[in-house]
Motif scaffolding. Structure first.
Motif, PDB file in Angstrom:
ATOM      1  N   LYS A 251      48.392  24.928  48.760  1.00  0.00           N
ATOM      2  CA  LYS A 251      49.674  25.583  49.021  1.00  0.00           C
ATOM      3  C   LYS A 251      49.464  26.926  49.709  1.00  0.00           C
ATOM      4  O   LYS A 251      50.195  27.288  50.637  1.00  0.00           O
ATOM      5  CB  LYS A 251      50.431  25.775  47.701  1.00  0.00           C
ATOM      6  N   ILE A 252      48.455  27.670  49.264  1.00  0.00           N
ATOM      7  CA  ILE A 252      48.145  28.972  49.855  1.00  0.00           C
ATOM      8  C   ILE A 252      47.769  28.818  51.324  1.00  0.00           C
ATOM      9  O   ILE A 252      48.239  29.568  52.188  1.00  0.00           O
ATOM     10  CB  ILE A 252      46.998  29.650  49.079  1.00  0.00           C
ATOM     11  N   LYS A 253      46.937  27.832  51.614  1.00  0.00           N
ATOM     12  CA  LYS A 253      46.508  27.632  53.001  1.00  0.00           C
ATOM     13  C   LYS A 253      47.691  27.242  53.881  1.00  0.00           C
ATOM     14  O   LYS A 253      47.793  27.662  55.046  1.00  0.00           O
ATOM     15  CB  LYS A 253      45.420  26.569  53.070  1.00  0.00           C
ATOM     16  N   LYS A 254      48.611  26.455  53.328  1.00  0.00           N
ATOM     17  CA  LYS A 254      49.800  26.043  54.091  1.00  0.00           C
ATOM     18  C   LYS A 254      50.723  27.227  54.353  1.00  0.00           C
ATOM     19  O   LYS A 254      51.244  27.390  55.469  1.00  0.00           O
ATOM     20  CB  LYS A 254      50.541  24.950  53.325  1.00  0.00           C
ATOM     21  N   ASN A 255      50.916  28.070  53.330  1.00  0.00           N
ATOM     22  CA  ASN A 255      51.859  29.193  53.449  1.00  0.00           C
ATOM     23  C   ASN A 255      51.263  30.421  54.126  1.00  0.00           C
ATOM     24  O   ASN A 255      51.994  31.261  54.643  1.00  0.00           O
ATOM     25  CB  ASN A 255      52.371  29.586  52.064  1.00  0.00           C
ATOM     26  N   GLY A 256      49.932  30.557  54.071  1.00  0.00           N
ATOM     27  CA  GLY A 256      49.275  31.685  54.721  1.00  0.00           C
ATOM     28  C   GLY A 256      49.131  32.925  53.861  1.00  0.00           C
ATOM     29  O   GLY A 256      48.731  33.978  54.359  1.00  0.00           O
ATOM     30  N   PHE A 257      49.424  32.807  52.565  1.00  0.00           N
ATOM     31  CA  PHE A 257      49.262  33.957  51.665  1.00  0.00           C
ATOM     32  C   PHE A 257      49.129  33.467  50.225  1.00  0.00           C
ATOM     33  O   PHE A 257      49.451  32.317  49.910  1.00  0.00           O
ATOM     34  CB  PHE A 257      50.457  34.915  51.777  1.00  0.00           C
ATOM     35  N   ALA A 258      48.650  34.362  49.368  1.00  0.00           N
ATOM     36  CA  ALA A 258      48.498  34.040  47.946  1.00  0.00           C
ATOM     37  C   ALA A 258      49.201  35.097  47.110  1.00  0.00           C
ATOM     38  O   ALA A 258      49.346  36.253  47.525  1.00  0.00           O
ATOM     39  CB  ALA A 258      47.019  33.999  47.558  1.00  0.00           C
ATOM     40  N   ILE A 259      49.619  34.698  45.903  1.00  0.00           N
ATOM     41  CA  ILE A 259      50.212  35.626  44.941  1.00  0.00           C
ATOM     42  C   ILE A 259      49.470  35.506  43.608  1.00  0.00           C
ATOM     43  O   ILE A 259      49.223  34.392  43.135  1.00  0.00           O
ATOM     44  CB  ILE A 259      51.708  35.344  44.710  1.00  0.00           C
ATOM     45  N   ASP A 260      49.116  36.622  43.074  1.00  0.00           N
ATOM     46  CA  ASP A 260      48.577  36.681  41.713  1.00  0.00           C
ATOM     47  C   ASP A 260      49.702  37.208  40.827  1.00  0.00           C
ATOM     48  O   ASP A 260      50.007  38.393  40.837  1.00  0.00           O
ATOM     49  CB  ASP A 260      47.354  37.607  41.677  1.00  0.00           C
ATOM     50  N   ARG A 261      50.318  36.304  40.075  1.00  0.00           N
ATOM     51  CA  ARG A 261      51.426  36.671  39.191  1.00  0.00           C
ATOM     52  C   ARG A 261      50.902  36.932  37.778  1.00  0.00           C
ATOM     53  O   ARG A 261      50.927  36.072  36.925  1.00  0.00           O
ATOM     54  CB  ARG A 261      52.498  35.583  39.180  1.00  0.00           C
ATOM     55  N   GLN A 262      50.361  38.102  37.592  1.00  0.00           N
ATOM     56  CA  GLN A 262      49.833  38.525  36.291  1.00  0.00           C
ATOM     57  C   GLN A 262      48.793  37.543  35.755  1.00  0.00           C
ATOM     58  O   GLN A 262      48.732  37.285  34.564  1.00  0.00           O
ATOM     59  CB  GLN A 262      50.969  38.702  35.282  1.00  0.00           C
ATOM     60  N   GLU A 263      47.971  37.014  36.653  1.00  0.00           N
ATOM     61  CA  GLU A 263      46.947  36.044  36.262  1.00  0.00           C
ATOM     62  C   GLU A 263      45.647  36.711  35.852  1.00  0.00           C
ATOM     63  O   GLU A 263      44.875  36.163  35.059  1.00  0.00           O
ATOM     64  CB  GLU A 263      46.691  35.080  37.422  1.00  0.00           C
ATOM     65  N   PHE A 264      45.397  37.896  36.396  1.00  0.00           N
ATOM     66  CA  PHE A 264      44.175  38.641  36.081  1.00  0.00           C
ATOM     67  C   PHE A 264      44.453  39.795  35.115  1.00  0.00           C
ATOM     68  O   PHE A 264      43.638  40.120  34.263  1.00  0.00           O
ATOM     69  CB  PHE A 264      43.557  39.169  37.372  1.00  0.00           C
ATOM     70  N   GLU A 265      45.622  40.383  35.269  1.00  0.00           N
ATOM     71  CA  GLU A 265      45.997  41.521  34.420  1.00  0.00           C
ATOM     72  C   GLU A 265      47.504  41.497  34.194  1.00  0.00           C
ATOM     73  O   GLU A 265      48.277  41.427  35.153  1.00  0.00           O
ATOM     74  CB  GLU A 265      45.577  42.827  35.087  1.00  0.00           C
ATOM     75  N   LEU A 266      47.922  41.545  32.944  1.00  0.00           N
ATOM     76  CA  LEU A 266      49.347  41.548  32.630  1.00  0.00           C
ATOM     77  C   LEU A 266      49.999  42.813  33.188  1.00  0.00           C
ATOM     78  O   LEU A 266      49.445  43.904  33.124  1.00  0.00           O
ATOM     79  CB  LEU A 266      49.554  41.478  31.115  1.00  0.00           C
ATOM     80  N   GLY A 267      51.184  42.632  33.764  1.00  0.00           N
ATOM     81  CA  GLY A 267      51.909  43.765  34.327  1.00  0.00           C
ATOM     82  C   GLY A 267      51.577  44.055  35.769  1.00  0.00           C
ATOM     83  O   GLY A 267      52.145  44.976  36.367  1.00  0.00           O
ATOM     84  N   LEU A 268      50.654  43.273  36.360  1.00  0.00           N
ATOM     85  CA  LEU A 268      50.227  43.531  37.738  1.00  0.00           C
ATOM     86  C   LEU A 268      50.414  42.288  38.600  1.00  0.00           C
ATOM     87  O   LEU A 268      50.010  41.189  38.225  1.00  0.00           O
ATOM     88  CB  LEU A 268      48.762  43.951  37.761  1.00  0.00           C
ATOM     89  N   ILE A 269      51.045  42.487  39.757  1.00  0.00           N
ATOM     90  CA  ILE A 269      51.233  41.400  40.728  1.00  0.00           C
ATOM     91  C   ILE A 269      50.571  41.786  42.044  1.00  0.00           C
ATOM     92  O   ILE A 269      50.622  42.952  42.457  1.00  0.00           O
ATOM     93  CB  ILE A 269      52.735  41.097  40.924  1.00  0.00           C
ATOM     94  N   CYS A 270      49.950  40.812  42.671  1.00  0.00           N
ATOM     95  CA  CYS A 270      49.221  41.066  43.913  1.00  0.00           C
ATOM     96  C   CYS A 270      49.580  40.012  44.947  1.00  0.00           C
ATOM     97  O   CYS A 270      49.676  38.818  44.632  1.00  0.00           O
ATOM     98  CB  CYS A 270      47.719  41.043  43.621  1.00  0.00           C
ATOM     99  N   VAL A 271      49.781  40.440  46.189  1.00  0.00           N
ATOM    100  CA  VAL A 271      50.026  39.539  47.321  1.00  0.00           C
ATOM    101  C   VAL A 271      48.878  39.739  48.306  1.00  0.00           C
ATOM    102  O   VAL A 271      48.504  40.884  48.597  1.00  0.00           O
ATOM    103  CB  VAL A 271      51.371  39.840  48.009  1.00  0.00           C
ATOM    104  N   ALA A 272      48.299  38.642  48.803  1.00  0.00           N
ATOM    105  CA  ALA A 272      47.128  38.756  49.673  1.00  0.00           C
ATOM    106  C   ALA A 272      47.211  37.797  50.852  1.00  0.00           C
ATOM    107  O   ALA A 272      47.820  36.725  50.760  1.00  0.00           O
ATOM    108  CB  ALA A 272      45.855  38.479  48.873  1.00  0.00           C
ATOM    109  N   VAL A 273      46.576  38.194  51.956  1.00  0.00           N
ATOM    110  CA  VAL A 273      46.505  37.359  53.165  1.00  0.00           C
ATOM    111  C   VAL A 273      45.069  37.353  53.683  1.00  0.00           C
ATOM    112  O   VAL A 273      44.285  38.253  53.377  1.00  0.00           O
ATOM    113  CB  VAL A 273      47.444  37.886  54.279  1.00  0.00           C
ATOM    114  N   PRO A 274      44.699  36.335  54.459  1.00  0.00           N
ATOM    115  CA  PRO A 274      43.342  36.291  55.015  1.00  0.00           C
ATOM    116  C   PRO A 274      43.179  37.231  56.205  1.00  0.00           C
ATOM    117  O   PRO A 274      44.157  37.562  56.883  1.00  0.00           O
ATOM    118  CB  PRO A 274      43.191  34.827  55.454  1.00  0.00           C
ATOM    119  N   VAL A 275      41.937  37.641  56.436  1.00  0.00           N
ATOM    120  CA  VAL A 275      41.588  38.429  57.616  1.00  0.00           C
ATOM    121  C   VAL A 275      40.544  37.639  58.397  1.00  0.00           C
ATOM    122  O   VAL A 275      39.491  37.275  57.853  1.00  0.00           O
ATOM    123  CB  VAL A 275      41.013  39.807  57.228  1.00  0.00           C
TER     124      VAL A 275
END
Length: 261
Positions: free
Chosen positions: A189-213
Protein backbone atom coordinates in the motif's frame (compact mmCIF):
# COMPACT_ATOMS: atom_id res chain seq x y z
CA UNK A 1 21.08 -12.90 19.42
CA UNK A 2 20.11 -12.38 15.78
CA UNK A 3 22.70 -10.76 13.58
CA UNK A 4 22.14 -8.53 10.58
CA UNK A 5 22.52 -9.53 6.95
CA UNK A 6 26.22 -8.65 7.16
CA UNK A 7 28.40 -11.59 6.12
CA UNK A 8 30.62 -12.66 9.02
CA UNK A 9 32.99 -14.77 6.95
CA UNK A 10 36.57 -14.01 7.95
CA UNK A 11 35.49 -11.48 10.58
CA UNK A 12 36.08 -11.42 14.34
CA UNK A 13 32.92 -12.84 15.91
CA UNK A 14 33.53 -11.32 19.35
CA UNK A 15 33.70 -7.80 17.93
CA UNK A 16 30.54 -8.36 15.91
CA UNK A 17 28.70 -9.57 19.04
CA UNK A 18 29.95 -6.59 21.05
CA UNK A 19 28.67 -4.10 18.50
CA UNK A 20 25.33 -5.90 18.17
CA UNK A 21 25.02 -5.68 21.96
CA UNK A 22 25.67 -1.93 21.91
CA UNK A 23 22.78 -1.41 19.48
CA UNK A 24 20.32 -2.35 22.23
CA UNK A 25 21.22 0.83 24.14
CA UNK A 26 18.86 3.54 22.85
CA UNK A 27 17.11 6.74 23.99
CA UNK A 28 14.08 4.59 24.83
CA UNK A 29 16.19 2.08 26.78
CA UNK A 30 19.46 3.79 27.78
CA UNK A 31 20.53 1.36 30.51
CA UNK A 32 20.54 -2.41 31.03
CA UNK A 33 21.37 -4.84 33.80
CA UNK A 34 23.44 -7.87 32.82
CA UNK A 35 20.72 -10.44 33.49
CA UNK A 36 18.06 -8.21 31.91
CA UNK A 37 20.00 -7.79 28.66
CA UNK A 38 21.07 -11.44 28.52
CA UNK A 39 17.44 -12.53 28.73
CA UNK A 40 16.34 -9.94 26.17
CA UNK A 41 18.83 -11.08 23.54
CA UNK A 42 18.70 -14.77 24.45
CA UNK A 43 22.38 -14.97 25.39
CA UNK A 44 24.29 -16.67 28.19
CA UNK A 45 24.41 -14.46 31.29
CA UNK A 46 28.09 -15.08 32.08
CA UNK A 47 29.07 -14.37 28.47
CA UNK A 48 27.04 -11.17 28.50
CA UNK A 49 28.65 -10.13 31.78
CA UNK A 50 32.19 -10.65 30.44
CA UNK A 51 31.39 -8.67 27.32
CA UNK A 52 29.80 -5.77 29.21
CA UNK A 53 32.58 -5.75 31.81
CA UNK A 54 35.20 -5.58 29.05
CA UNK A 55 33.36 -2.75 27.30
CA UNK A 56 33.17 -0.91 30.62
CA UNK A 57 36.93 -1.28 31.12
CA UNK A 58 37.44 0.27 27.69
CA UNK A 59 35.15 3.20 28.51
CA UNK A 60 32.61 2.16 25.91
CA UNK A 61 30.07 1.34 28.63
CA UNK A 62 29.58 2.98 32.02
CA UNK A 63 28.40 1.04 35.08
CA UNK A 64 26.24 2.89 37.59
CA UNK A 65 27.67 1.95 41.01
CA UNK A 66 24.25 2.21 42.68
CA UNK A 67 21.91 0.47 40.23
CA UNK A 68 24.71 -1.67 38.74
CA UNK A 69 23.17 -1.08 35.33
CA UNK A 70 25.24 -0.25 32.26
CA UNK A 71 24.87 2.70 29.88
CA UNK A 72 26.85 3.98 26.91
CA UNK A 73 30.14 5.55 27.97
CA UNK A 74 32.03 8.67 27.00
CA UNK A 75 34.46 6.81 24.75
CA UNK A 76 31.71 6.45 22.14
CA UNK A 77 30.98 10.18 22.35
CA UNK A 78 34.68 10.90 21.88
CA UNK A 79 34.95 8.62 18.86
CA UNK A 80 31.67 9.83 17.39
CA UNK A 81 32.84 13.41 17.38
CA UNK A 82 35.73 12.41 15.12
CA UNK A 83 33.35 11.29 12.37
CA UNK A 84 30.70 13.09 10.33
CA UNK A 85 28.04 10.59 9.25
CA UNK A 86 27.76 10.73 5.45
CA UNK A 87 29.01 14.29 5.68
CA UNK A 88 28.96 15.01 1.96
CA UNK A 89 25.38 13.72 1.65
CA UNK A 90 24.06 15.66 4.64
CA UNK A 91 25.85 18.80 3.47
CA UNK A 92 23.72 18.66 0.33
CA UNK A 93 20.43 17.68 1.97
CA UNK A 94 20.38 19.71 5.18
CA UNK A 95 19.18 23.00 3.64
CA UNK A 96 16.18 21.20 2.18
CA UNK A 97 15.33 19.68 5.58
CA UNK A 98 15.35 23.18 7.05
CA UNK A 99 12.92 24.37 4.39
CA UNK A 100 10.57 21.43 4.99
CA UNK A 101 10.69 21.94 8.78
CA UNK A 102 9.83 25.62 8.38
CA UNK A 103 6.94 24.90 6.02
CA UNK A 104 5.48 21.86 7.76
CA UNK A 105 6.12 23.19 11.30
CA UNK A 106 7.14 19.80 12.68
CA UNK A 107 10.42 17.97 13.34
CA UNK A 108 11.95 16.58 10.14
CA UNK A 109 14.20 13.52 9.89
CA UNK A 110 16.35 12.00 7.16
CA UNK A 111 17.14 8.29 7.46
CA UNK A 112 18.97 5.64 5.47
CA UNK A 113 18.88 1.84 5.47
CA UNK A 114 21.66 0.36 7.60
CA UNK A 115 21.69 -3.44 7.82
CA UNK A 116 18.24 -4.24 9.30
CA UNK A 117 17.52 -0.81 10.82
CA UNK A 118 17.06 2.85 10.01
CA UNK A 119 20.07 5.07 10.63
CA UNK A 120 19.08 8.69 11.20
CA UNK A 121 21.61 10.88 9.44
CA UNK A 122 20.03 14.31 9.90
CA UNK A 123 17.34 16.09 11.92
CA UNK A 124 15.86 19.59 11.93
CA UNK A 125 13.44 20.77 14.60
CA UNK A 126 10.79 23.32 13.79
CA UNK A 127 10.64 26.23 16.20
CA UNK A 128 6.89 25.70 16.45
CA UNK A 129 6.98 21.90 16.60
CA UNK A 130 7.33 19.34 19.36
CA UNK A 131 10.91 18.74 20.47
CA UNK A 132 11.67 15.03 20.08
CA UNK A 133 14.27 12.88 21.83
CA UNK A 134 15.54 11.47 18.54
CA UNK A 135 19.23 11.98 17.78
CA UNK A 136 21.45 11.88 14.69
CA UNK A 137 23.21 8.53 14.61
CA UNK A 138 20.28 6.76 16.28
CA UNK A 139 19.20 3.36 14.97
CA UNK A 140 15.45 2.71 14.78
CA UNK A 141 13.35 -0.31 13.72
CA UNK A 142 12.10 -0.71 10.18
CA UNK A 143 8.65 -2.17 10.81
CA UNK A 144 7.09 0.53 12.99
CA UNK A 145 8.60 3.86 11.90
CA UNK A 146 7.62 6.00 8.93
CA UNK A 147 11.21 6.13 7.71
CA UNK A 148 11.66 2.39 8.07
CA UNK A 149 8.46 1.42 6.33
CA UNK A 150 9.25 3.68 3.38
CA UNK A 151 12.76 2.21 3.08
CA UNK A 152 11.33 -1.31 3.14
CA UNK A 153 8.51 -0.56 0.71
CA UNK A 154 10.72 1.04 -1.93
CA UNK A 155 13.66 -1.38 -1.64
CA UNK A 156 13.91 -3.91 -4.45
CA UNK A 157 11.94 -7.08 -3.77
CA UNK A 158 14.92 -9.43 -3.19
CA UNK A 159 16.34 -7.04 -0.58
CA UNK A 160 12.93 -6.59 1.07
CA UNK A 161 12.43 -10.35 1.33
CA UNK A 162 15.95 -10.81 2.70
CA UNK A 163 15.43 -8.13 5.35
CA UNK A 164 12.08 -9.56 6.46
CA UNK A 165 13.00 -13.25 6.38
CA UNK A 166 14.79 -13.16 9.75
CA UNK A 167 13.32 -9.97 11.17
CA UNK A 168 12.36 -9.48 14.82
CA UNK A 169 8.94 -7.80 14.98
CA UNK A 170 9.47 -6.25 18.41
CA UNK A 171 6.26 -4.75 19.80
CA UNK A 172 6.51 -1.15 21.02
CA UNK A 173 2.82 -0.20 21.25
CA UNK A 174 -0.55 -1.84 20.65
CA UNK A 175 -0.41 -0.43 17.10
CA UNK A 176 2.86 -2.13 16.10
CA UNK A 177 2.69 -4.55 13.17
CA UNK A 178 3.62 -8.03 14.39
CA UNK A 179 3.65 -10.35 11.37
CA UNK A 180 5.13 -10.58 7.88
CA UNK A 181 1.69 -10.88 6.15
CA UNK A 182 0.35 -7.71 7.80
CA UNK A 183 3.62 -5.92 7.08
CA UNK A 184 3.64 -7.03 3.44
CA UNK A 185 0.10 -5.74 2.91
CA UNK A 186 1.04 -2.36 4.32
CA UNK A 187 4.30 -2.14 2.35
CA UNK A 188 2.45 -2.77 -0.90
CA UNK A 189 0.00 0.00 0.00
CA UNK A 190 2.86 2.37 0.85
CA UNK A 191 4.57 1.76 -2.48
CA UNK A 192 1.28 2.37 -4.32
CA UNK A 193 0.49 5.59 -2.43
CA UNK A 194 4.06 6.93 -2.32
CA UNK A 195 4.20 7.59 1.43
CA UNK A 196 4.02 5.89 4.82
CA UNK A 197 2.37 6.79 8.13
CA UNK A 198 3.45 5.67 11.56
CA UNK A 199 0.30 5.98 13.67
CA UNK A 200 1.73 5.65 17.17
CA UNK A 201 3.35 2.34 16.22
CA UNK A 202 6.77 3.12 17.68
CA UNK A 203 5.85 5.63 20.37
CA UNK A 204 2.44 6.47 21.81
CA UNK A 205 1.41 10.06 21.17
CA UNK A 206 3.64 10.42 18.11
CA UNK A 207 2.65 10.30 14.43
CA UNK A 208 5.08 10.34 11.54
CA UNK A 209 4.60 10.78 7.78
CA UNK A 210 7.46 9.74 5.47
CA UNK A 211 8.32 9.67 1.75
CA UNK A 212 11.18 8.10 -0.22
CA UNK A 213 14.19 10.04 -1.50
CA UNK A 214 15.67 8.93 -4.83
CA UNK A 215 18.80 9.97 -6.69
CA UNK A 216 18.74 11.04 -10.32
CA UNK A 217 19.02 7.41 -11.42
CA UNK A 218 15.77 6.83 -9.49
CA UNK A 219 17.60 4.62 -6.99
CA UNK A 220 16.36 4.74 -3.40
CA UNK A 221 18.90 6.47 -1.15
CA UNK A 222 16.97 7.67 1.91
CA UNK A 223 13.62 8.52 3.47
CA UNK A 224 12.35 11.91 4.61
CA UNK A 225 9.81 12.29 7.41
CA UNK A 226 7.95 14.77 9.56
CA UNK A 227 6.87 13.81 13.09
CA UNK A 228 4.56 15.46 15.57
CA UNK A 229 2.09 14.85 18.41
CA UNK A 230 -0.98 12.77 17.59
CA UNK A 231 -3.37 15.33 19.06
CA UNK A 232 -2.17 17.89 16.50
CA UNK A 233 -2.24 15.57 13.48
CA UNK A 234 -5.12 16.27 11.11
CA UNK A 235 -6.14 13.50 8.72
CA UNK A 236 -7.65 16.07 6.36
CA UNK A 237 -4.21 17.73 6.12
CA UNK A 238 -2.40 14.50 5.22
CA UNK A 239 -2.19 15.33 1.52
CA UNK A 240 -0.65 18.69 2.37
CA UNK A 241 1.98 17.06 4.61
CA UNK A 242 2.83 14.55 1.89
CA UNK A 243 3.04 17.26 -0.77
CA UNK A 244 5.52 19.29 1.30
CA UNK A 245 7.65 16.22 2.02
CA UNK A 246 7.63 15.11 -1.62
CA UNK A 247 8.63 18.58 -2.73
CA UNK A 248 11.55 18.42 -0.29
CA UNK A 249 12.49 14.94 -1.55
CA UNK A 250 12.46 16.16 -5.16
CA UNK A 251 14.65 19.13 -4.25
CA UNK A 252 17.11 16.75 -2.59
CA UNK A 253 17.05 14.56 -5.72
CA UNK A 254 18.02 17.55 -7.88
CA UNK A 255 21.00 18.28 -5.61
CA UNK A 256 22.51 14.85 -5.01
CA UNK A 257 22.82 13.69 -8.62
CA UNK A 258 23.62 9.97 -8.74
CA UNK A 259 24.75 9.83 -5.11
CA UNK A 260 24.60 6.32 -3.63
CA UNK A 261 24.78 5.29 0.03
Amino acid sequence: MKTSSLSTSGLNGSIIKAFKLLEFFSPLKPSWGVRELARHIGANESTTYRMMSTLERLGILYKNPISEKYALGLKLYELGNRVDINDSFVHLTHPELEKVATEIEETVHLGILKDSSVLMVDKVESLKGLRLDSTVGQMSPLHCTGLGKVLLAFSNMPLRKKLMSDYDFDVYTENTKKTIPSMTTELNKIKKNGFAIDRQEFELGLICVAVPVFNQENKLVAALSAAGPSDRFKENSLNEYVEILKRGANNIKSKIGNYKI
